[in-house]
Design a protein around this motif. Sequence first.
Motif, mmCIF file in Angstrom:
data_model
loop_
_atom_site.group_PDB
_atom_site.id
_atom_site.type_symbol
_atom_site.label_atom_id
_atom_site.label_comp_id
_atom_site.label_asym_id
_atom_site.label_seq_id
_atom_site.Cartn_x
_atom_site.Cartn_y
_atom_site.Cartn_z
ATOM 1 N N HIS A 616 0.852 -1.196 0.000
ATOM 2 C CA HIS A 616 0.000 0.000 0.000
ATOM 3 C C HIS A 616 0.885 1.241 0.000
ATOM 4 C CE1 HIS A 616 0.879 0.782 4.265
ATOM 5 N NE2 HIS A 616 0.672 -0.502 4.481
ATOM 6 N N GLY A 617 0.275 2.367 -0.351
ATOM 7 C CA GLY A 617 1.007 3.618 -0.415
ATOM 8 C C GLY A 617 1.086 4.313 0.935
ATOM 9 N N PHE A 618 1.527 5.560 0.903
ATOM 10 C CA PHE A 618 1.654 6.370 2.110
ATOM 11 C C PHE A 618 0.385 7.187 2.335
ATOM 12 C CE2 PHE A 618 6.014 5.634 0.685
ATOM 13 C CZ PHE A 618 6.589 5.174 1.859
ATOM 14 N N VAL A 619 0.177 7.598 3.562
ATOM 15 C CA VAL A 619 -0.994 8.402 3.898
ATOM 16 C C VAL A 619 -0.628 9.881 3.814
ATOM 17 C CG1 VAL A 619 -2.734 8.911 5.653
ATOM 18 C CG2 VAL A 619 -1.876 6.580 5.405
ATOM 19 N N LEU A 620 -1.438 10.628 3.064
ATOM 20 C CA LEU A 620 -1.223 12.057 2.873
ATOM 21 C C LEU A 620 -2.433 12.832 3.379
ATOM 22 C CD1 LEU A 620 0.011 11.835 -0.832
ATOM 23 C CD2 LEU A 620 1.436 11.802 1.236
ATOM 24 N N ASP A 621 -2.309 14.149 3.455
ATOM 25 C CA ASP A 621 -3.483 14.930 3.840
ATOM 26 C C ASP A 621 -4.383 15.093 2.615
ATOM 27 O OD1 ASP A 621 -2.522 16.959 2.215
ATOM 28 O OD2 ASP A 621 -2.062 18.348 3.854
ATOM 29 N N GLY A 632 0.955 21.335 10.326
ATOM 30 C CA GLY A 632 -0.251 21.225 11.141
ATOM 31 C C GLY A 632 -1.330 20.373 10.510
ATOM 32 N N ASN A 633 -0.923 19.419 9.666
ATOM 33 C CA ASN A 633 -1.904 18.608 8.935
ATOM 34 C C ASN A 633 -1.926 17.150 9.370
ATOM 35 O OD1 ASN A 633 0.576 17.893 7.911
ATOM 36 N ND2 ASN A 633 -0.018 18.011 5.761
ATOM 37 N N ILE A 634 -1.388 16.872 10.538
ATOM 38 C CA ILE A 634 -1.346 15.484 11.018
ATOM 39 C C ILE A 634 -2.752 15.043 11.457
ATOM 40 C CG2 ILE A 634 -0.539 13.999 12.902
ATOM 41 C CD1 ILE A 634 2.132 15.445 12.761
ATOM 42 N N VAL A 635 -3.136 13.871 11.022
ATOM 43 C CA VAL A 635 -4.385 13.245 11.471
ATOM 44 C C VAL A 635 -4.009 12.128 12.428
ATOM 45 C CG1 VAL A 635 -6.475 12.015 10.780
ATOM 46 C CG2 VAL A 635 -5.545 13.810 9.301
ATOM 47 N N ASP A 670 -0.638 6.347 -3.020
ATOM 48 C CA ASP A 670 -0.739 7.116 -1.780
ATOM 49 C C ASP A 670 -2.197 7.492 -1.548
ATOM 50 O OD1 ASP A 670 1.979 6.902 -1.535
ATOM 51 O OD2 ASP A 670 2.408 8.902 -2.305
ATOM 52 N N VAL A 671 -2.593 7.546 -0.291
ATOM 53 C CA VAL A 671 -4.016 7.737 0.026
ATOM 54 C C VAL A 671 -4.214 8.963 0.911
ATOM 55 C CG1 VAL A 671 -4.556 5.304 -0.261
ATOM 56 C CG2 VAL A 671 -3.858 6.121 1.976
ATOM 57 N N PRO A 672 -5.246 9.753 0.633
ATOM 58 C CA PRO A 672 -5.494 10.957 1.432
ATOM 59 C C PRO A 672 -6.445 10.687 2.591
ATOM 60 C CG PRO A 672 -6.893 10.979 -0.505
ATOM 61 C CD PRO A 672 -6.108 9.687 -0.561
ATOM 62 N N ILE A 673 -6.344 11.544 3.614
ATOM 63 C CA ILE A 673 -7.300 11.520 4.718
ATOM 64 C C ILE A 673 -7.329 12.909 5.344
ATOM 65 C CG2 ILE A 673 -5.648 10.804 6.524
ATOM 66 C CD1 ILE A 673 -7.975 9.093 7.692
#
Length: 962
Positions: A616-621, A632-635, A670-673
């Motif tokens: 799987h890819g990395f998690v991005l904003d 300041g975009n950490i979930v 990569d996946v956004p959240i």
Amino acid sequence: MTSAPKAKSENLTDSSSELNQYKDTVNLPQTDFSMRANAVIKEPEIQKFWQEQEIYEDLIHNNHGDVFTLHDGPPYANGTLHMGHALNKVLKDIINRYKLLRGYKVRYVLGWDCHGLPIELKVLQNIKAEERATLTPLQLRKKAKEFALQTISEQANGFQRWGVWGDYENAYYTLKPEYEAAQIGVFGKMALKGYIYRGLKPVYWSPSSHTALAEAELEYPENHISRSIYVAFPVTKPSEKLKAIADLTNLHAVIWTTTPWTIPANLGISANPHLSYSIVAAGDKNYIVATELVEKLAETFEQALEVKYTFKGDVLEGTVAKHPIVDRPSPIVLGDHVTAESGTGLVHTAPNHGQDDFVVGKKYHLGMISLVDDRGIFNEDAGEELAGLSVLKEGNAKVVEILTANGTLIKEEAYNHKYPYDWRTKKPVIVRATEQWFASVDGFREDALKSIKEVNWIPAIGENRITSMVQERSDWCISRQRTWGVPIPVFYDEETNEPLLTEETVTHIQDLIREHGSDVWWEREVEDLLPESYKNNGRKYRKGTDTMDVWFDSGSSWAGVLGGESHNSKLVPYALNYPADIYLEGSDQHRGWFQSSLLTSVATNGYAPYKTVLTHGFVLDEKGQKMSKSLGNIVDPMVVINGGKDQKKEPPYGADVIRLWAASVDYNGDVPIGKTILAQMSDVSRKIRNTARFLLSNLFDFDPAKDTVAYADLSESDRYILHRLSEVTKDITEAYEKFQFSRFFQTIQNFCTVDLSNFYLDIAKDRLYISAPNVARRRSCQTVLMYCLEMIAKAIAPVLAHTAEDIWQHLPYPTPSKSVFQAGWFTAHDEWQKPELATKWEYLREVRSEVNKVLESARTGKLIGAPLEAKVLLTVSDPTQKDYLASLGEELRYLFIVSQAEIVKKLSTTDFTGESTNLKIAVVKADGEKCPRCWNYSTHIGESAEHPHICDRCVGALAGTF
């Protein structure tokens, strides 16, 4: 889904006195399944239920299928959990829970990577300087172990809160003695096969960590700027071939480098024998450069370069230049690694500071010069001007200054390129030749490449990535100059410095570590570590101080956890599959765990340790940016679950929303959240939940044992929905089997919203509420509701695990399974497949959509207030389509949820009409009066003396016949 019944019940209670006397005769929905998930409270309660009832343990012992092994790649026991952990662990849990529902024995052993530099640095940072100075290796190791175990405890709690099932009690830590012993065993097998050797070779060296690094421990941040320089090496002796072509004075070999600090260690210049080179006039000097770069170099040097002679690179072999700083020759040698893609086509060669340089230096016996210590500082051999300077800082600048002063520097310019950094300290590394232990990849490269082809890679591009990496990789440097790790079990002869590494010594150390842990290497003297046969053999030995690369640690997990070929792991009390059925990690592990596991397994056993590898890819904003504190975009996954300080801005979503997000994304990239995506996931989760709530609430009086209607006796609309249910079941099963969880997400969402909420459940309300409780038309519908409910509960269980269990615990009828996960996968019956019925009902649904448009027009035009005040008139020109509609008879009006519906030859009204292919629609006011019990308009109210205020249908319902 539940708003309509609620509104109806309120009206039934309050609208009129006639209605009040009939309100208790309507089958209103009943359930205590909450509309709200209340996940912060409910999910921990469900997890407690699983634990107390030992559901997971029951499944792995009593499922009758084969063992399924998803082997856990160990997260590093360092720091708090983040959304990358959540994506990884939830994807694994989805697969495991699905396999459990399919009857497999899923023994999931969680793991943690515990050794290495990051933990060691954390420990050292947390103690005072004076204490650090007196810290013994054993004291440091004790503190590092405590830190790792504390982190493991915290991370394990997080995984459990996310609903991740597994064997936490027998989890593997790379610091456990049994694991370390298995790792020593892998090292020993590779050594005895001749794949392990000690040598002086250039390796990536971290001055900030004082240790060698493997390629997997490097990262390449963007926008690294190097000082690149063009340097002229004066030619003192041309080769015979060159002399025959040109007789020039003031001739220079021009090189280009992005590491000026390596110039002092220069021992030669490399040219490609197959490239074309030219001698060009540059003012009063003559330069040797690659022919195809002349034009580009003229622009760079900002001066005209006149080509005088051109020849092949092999002409240059044997030419000798003078080192630009020290009085030492720099011969021109030949190497195929030289290209004309950049620079000058001549490569400054310092065998101590580059792999290609080392290879060509060895071929031409150039020797080695070591001018840099393990802190990245020039030593005394570098000369008075350079000694004591950091090569990456003032040392680099000083070299440029010296070259400028002596006139050999032609040009300096900033160069933006990829440059390796230590992945933990985030500081640049250097290439430096040191004595290290290596695994000779050449010895088993072909077997590794063959094994890669036998693995199922998801996505398929993963095969190309790891293939190219294994094809191109140099020998694996497996030694580290650190204290916190597994020792390389080697002794050295005090007199000759020769390593002592035999089957007997390795087995002896392996047994000691299995019994006492790897601390024994530091606790005992050499005499107490040597096998008996070496204690009095007339030689003196010292023990090595190197530890193993952490990738060798984790790369040995197939032996420590899966047990290797023997399947006899000392860590877990049961057998696991080796090769594992699947490895699942981030795409960066092609150069990390996937590769180190592959190399160690192939080197010892000849095949890969896995059958399938999913990445799987990395998690991005939500903007596609990397998460960082500065932005300041950490979930934070725990904030998503429990809510933030301001719960209006950061509401508590619970774990199932994170799990649904993990299933919804295309994890191949990569996946956004972010807040918007989480709100969308919460909304989808709520829709699925409310669909289940409607189903539950309308089964309150249904007992499958006596009320289930046989398939042949079901109404046609019910049989159509079972056809759709069989299609959806097939699609969802395929989605899980192929690990296409986003396909599951779309399919279940569409089924709940479009097939059920917007269609079937809408047209079913009259049957469910108005009919007598036990009549066939109601029980037929409830039979389908039961199948739909159980399918939804089981289909969402791998993903929305807590929601599915909550649904199962609220089933209003008895079931032999305490948990939804014990109930097995949902099975659609073959007889439900009715494509011809689907053709008909898909047309009927299209007609319904067209009718709804005209009804809406009539409502906005004030002809009607609600659909039940309407009568629908249809004309149909196509005979087959007309037959489809006519076959419904009285049921046609339920399709449109109106009081009357008729097929007519011609439409007489033009006020509220619509038209589509072969179809014309009109809406008029319904005939008759409104029945206070069912709200339908009827011309048959007052025909019953006993019930003079209600319609004939409702009279029948009260008599138990409708």
